[in-house]
Design a protein around this motif. Structure first.
Motif, PDB file in Angstrom:
ATOM      1  N   PHE A 267       0.824  -1.212   0.000  1.00  0.00           N
ATOM      2  CA  PHE A 267       0.000   0.000   0.000  1.00  0.00           C
ATOM      3  C   PHE A 267       0.857   1.261   0.000  1.00  0.00           C
ATOM      4  CE2 PHE A 267      -2.414   3.104   2.728  1.00  0.00           C
ATOM      5  CZ  PHE A 267      -3.387   3.435   1.793  1.00  0.00           C
ATOM      6  N   GLN A 268       1.875   1.308   0.846  1.00  0.00           N
ATOM      7  CA  GLN A 268       2.715   2.497   0.932  1.00  0.00           C
ATOM      8  C   GLN A 268       3.493   2.732  -0.358  1.00  0.00           C
ATOM      9  OE1 GLN A 268       2.306   4.614   3.361  1.00  0.00           O
ATOM     10  NE2 GLN A 268       1.077   3.247   4.598  1.00  0.00           N
ATOM     11  N   LYS A 269       3.945   1.663  -1.003  1.00  0.00           N
ATOM     12  CA  LYS A 269       4.722   1.797  -2.236  1.00  0.00           C
ATOM     13  C   LYS A 269       3.848   2.126  -3.444  1.00  0.00           C
ATOM     14  CE  LYS A 269       8.488  -1.086  -0.845  1.00  0.00           C
ATOM     15  NZ  LYS A 269       9.299  -2.240  -1.039  1.00  0.00           N
ATOM     16  N   MET A 270       2.616   1.638  -3.436  1.00  0.00           N
ATOM     17  CA  MET A 270       1.796   1.723  -4.639  1.00  0.00           C
ATOM     18  C   MET A 270       0.633   2.707  -4.571  1.00  0.00           C
ATOM     19  SD  MET A 270       3.591  -0.303  -6.393  1.00  0.00           S
ATOM     20  CE  MET A 270       2.652  -0.524  -7.872  1.00  0.00           C
ATOM     21  N   LYS A 271       0.339   3.277  -3.403  1.00  0.00           N
ATOM     22  CA  LYS A 271      -0.862   4.126  -3.291  1.00  0.00           C
ATOM     23  C   LYS A 271      -0.802   5.361  -4.185  1.00  0.00           C
ATOM     24  CE  LYS A 271       0.549   6.486   0.968  1.00  0.00           C
ATOM     25  NZ  LYS A 271       0.192   6.656   2.376  1.00  0.00           N
ATOM     26  N   ASN A 272       0.375   5.870  -4.461  1.00  0.00           N
ATOM     27  CA  ASN A 272       0.482   7.034  -5.345  1.00  0.00           C
ATOM     28  C   ASN A 272       0.461   6.657  -6.825  1.00  0.00           C
ATOM     29  OD1 ASN A 272       0.608   8.857  -3.197  1.00  0.00           O
ATOM     30  ND2 ASN A 272       2.810   8.574  -2.996  1.00  0.00           N
ATOM     31  N   TYR A 273       0.374   5.359  -7.097  1.00  0.00           N
ATOM     32  CA  TYR A 273       0.340   4.856  -8.473  1.00  0.00           C
ATOM     33  C   TYR A 273      -0.931   4.069  -8.751  1.00  0.00           C
ATOM     34  CZ  TYR A 273       5.215   6.077  -7.943  1.00  0.00           C
ATOM     35  OH  TYR A 273       6.386   6.760  -7.674  1.00  0.00           O
ATOM     36  N   GLY A 274      -1.961   4.295  -7.946  1.00  0.00           N
ATOM     37  CA  GLY A 274      -3.240   3.619  -8.153  1.00  0.00           C
ATOM     38  C   GLY A 274      -3.441   2.385  -7.304  1.00  0.00           C
ATOM     39  N   GLY A 275      -2.437   1.982  -6.500  1.00  0.00           N
ATOM     40  CA  GLY A 275      -2.603   0.828  -5.623  1.00  0.00           C
ATOM     41  C   GLY A 275      -3.527   1.172  -4.471  1.00  0.00           C
ATOM     42  N   ASN A 276      -4.173   0.160  -3.914  1.00  0.00           N
ATOM     43  CA  ASN A 276      -5.090   0.411  -2.810  1.00  0.00           C
ATOM     44  C   ASN A 276      -4.898  -0.614  -1.696  1.00  0.00           C
ATOM     45  OD1 ASN A 276      -6.624  -1.963  -3.429  1.00  0.00           O
ATOM     46  ND2 ASN A 276      -7.604  -0.831  -5.071  1.00  0.00           N
ATOM     47  N   CYS A 277      -5.761  -0.555  -0.716  1.00  0.00           N
ATOM     48  CA  CYS A 277      -5.698  -1.433   0.452  1.00  0.00           C
ATOM     49  C   CYS A 277      -6.915  -2.346   0.472  1.00  0.00           C
ATOM     50  CB  CYS A 277      -5.626  -0.576   1.729  1.00  0.00           C
ATOM     51  SG  CYS A 277      -5.577  -1.527   3.265  1.00  0.00           S
ATOM     52  N   TYR A 278      -7.201  -2.976  -0.623  1.00  0.00           N
ATOM     53  CA  TYR A 278      -8.405  -3.808  -0.693  1.00  0.00           C
ATOM     54  C   TYR A 278      -8.080  -5.293  -0.493  1.00  0.00           C
ATOM     55  CZ  TYR A 278     -12.754  -5.842  -2.311  1.00  0.00           C
ATOM     56  OH  TYR A 278     -13.904  -6.567  -2.393  1.00  0.00           O
ATOM     57  N   PHE A 279      -7.227  -5.853  -1.321  1.00  0.00           N
ATOM     58  CA  PHE A 279      -6.803  -7.252  -1.226  1.00  0.00           C
ATOM     59  C   PHE A 279      -7.986  -8.208  -1.082  1.00  0.00           C
ATOM     60  CE2 PHE A 279      -3.257  -4.657   0.257  1.00  0.00           C
ATOM     61  CZ  PHE A 279      -2.259  -5.093  -0.587  1.00  0.00           C
ATOM     62  N   ASN A 280      -8.955  -8.066  -1.996  1.00  0.00           N
ATOM     63  CA  ASN A 280     -10.172  -8.900  -1.968  1.00  0.00           C
ATOM     64  C   ASN A 280     -10.882  -8.838  -0.621  1.00  0.00           C
ATOM     65  OD1 ASN A 280     -10.047  -9.692  -4.639  1.00  0.00           O
ATOM     66  ND2 ASN A 280      -8.801 -11.492  -4.194  1.00  0.00           N
ATOM     67  N   ALA A 281     -10.987  -7.646  -0.077  1.00  0.00           N
ATOM     68  CA  ALA A 281     -11.666  -7.375   1.202  1.00  0.00           C
ATOM     69  C   ALA A 281     -10.952  -7.990   2.401  1.00  0.00           C
ATOM     70  CB  ALA A 281     -13.128  -7.819   1.154  1.00  0.00           C
ATOM     71  N   ALA A 282      -9.662  -8.287   2.250  1.00  0.00           N
ATOM     72  CA  ALA A 282      -8.900  -8.886   3.353  1.00  0.00           C
ATOM     73  C   ALA A 282      -8.203  -7.837   4.214  1.00  0.00           C
ATOM     74  CB  ALA A 282      -7.865  -9.872   2.801  1.00  0.00           C
ATOM     75  N   ALA A 283      -8.253  -6.563   3.805  1.00  0.00           N
ATOM     76  CA  ALA A 283      -7.494  -5.520   4.506  1.00  0.00           C
ATOM     77  C   ALA A 283      -8.339  -4.274   4.709  1.00  0.00           C
ATOM     78  CB  ALA A 283      -6.242  -5.174   3.706  1.00  0.00           C
TER      79      ALA A 283
END
Length: 119
Positions: A86-102
């Motif tokens: 999340f920290q590495k990818m949030k500025n590139y469209g990454g999120n904290c979803y992980f198939n509702a695991a997070a």
């Protein structure tokens, strides 16, 4: 405005400021971390953690004899991996979803010598 309303607003502001996470120097911390949802079964956490580790998360810190290995639980390891991704990818469209695991939290999950990154 009524005196009752002003008292209510004052108490609300005090409550909000009093519950905001603070850094060790007393400043407020506006960081966000991504951690494993407590309701997610270990098997789902494993799958999501493996995906995160293959796709950019730094999972070396949860390996044996590393600072974030203990406690050696799926939830702890998944939380570290999810947050790293999340920290590495949030500025590139990454999120904290992980198939509702997070889930995203404003509470720093770091403990002892295991520091969860925040950007």
């Amino acid at each position: 405005m009524s005196l009752g309303f002003l008292r209510f607003m004052f108490l609300l502001i005090i409550l909000i400021l009093g519950t905001a996470p603070r850094k060790s120097d007393g400043q407020y911390d506006d960081g966000e971390w991504c951690v494993a949802d407590e309701q997610t079964p270990d098997e789902e956490l494993r799958e999501a953690m493996d995906w995160a580790c293959r796709n950019g998360a730094n999972c070396r810190m949860i390996e044996e004899k590393q600072p974030c290995h203990e406690p050696n639980t799926m939830r702890n390891h998944a939380s570290y991996a999810f947050n790293s991704y999340f920290q590495k990818m949030k500025n590139y469209g990454g999120n904290c979803y992980f198939n509702a695991a997070a889930i995203v939290t404003s509470l720093d999950p770091s403990y002892g010598s295991c520091k969860f990154e925040v950007v």
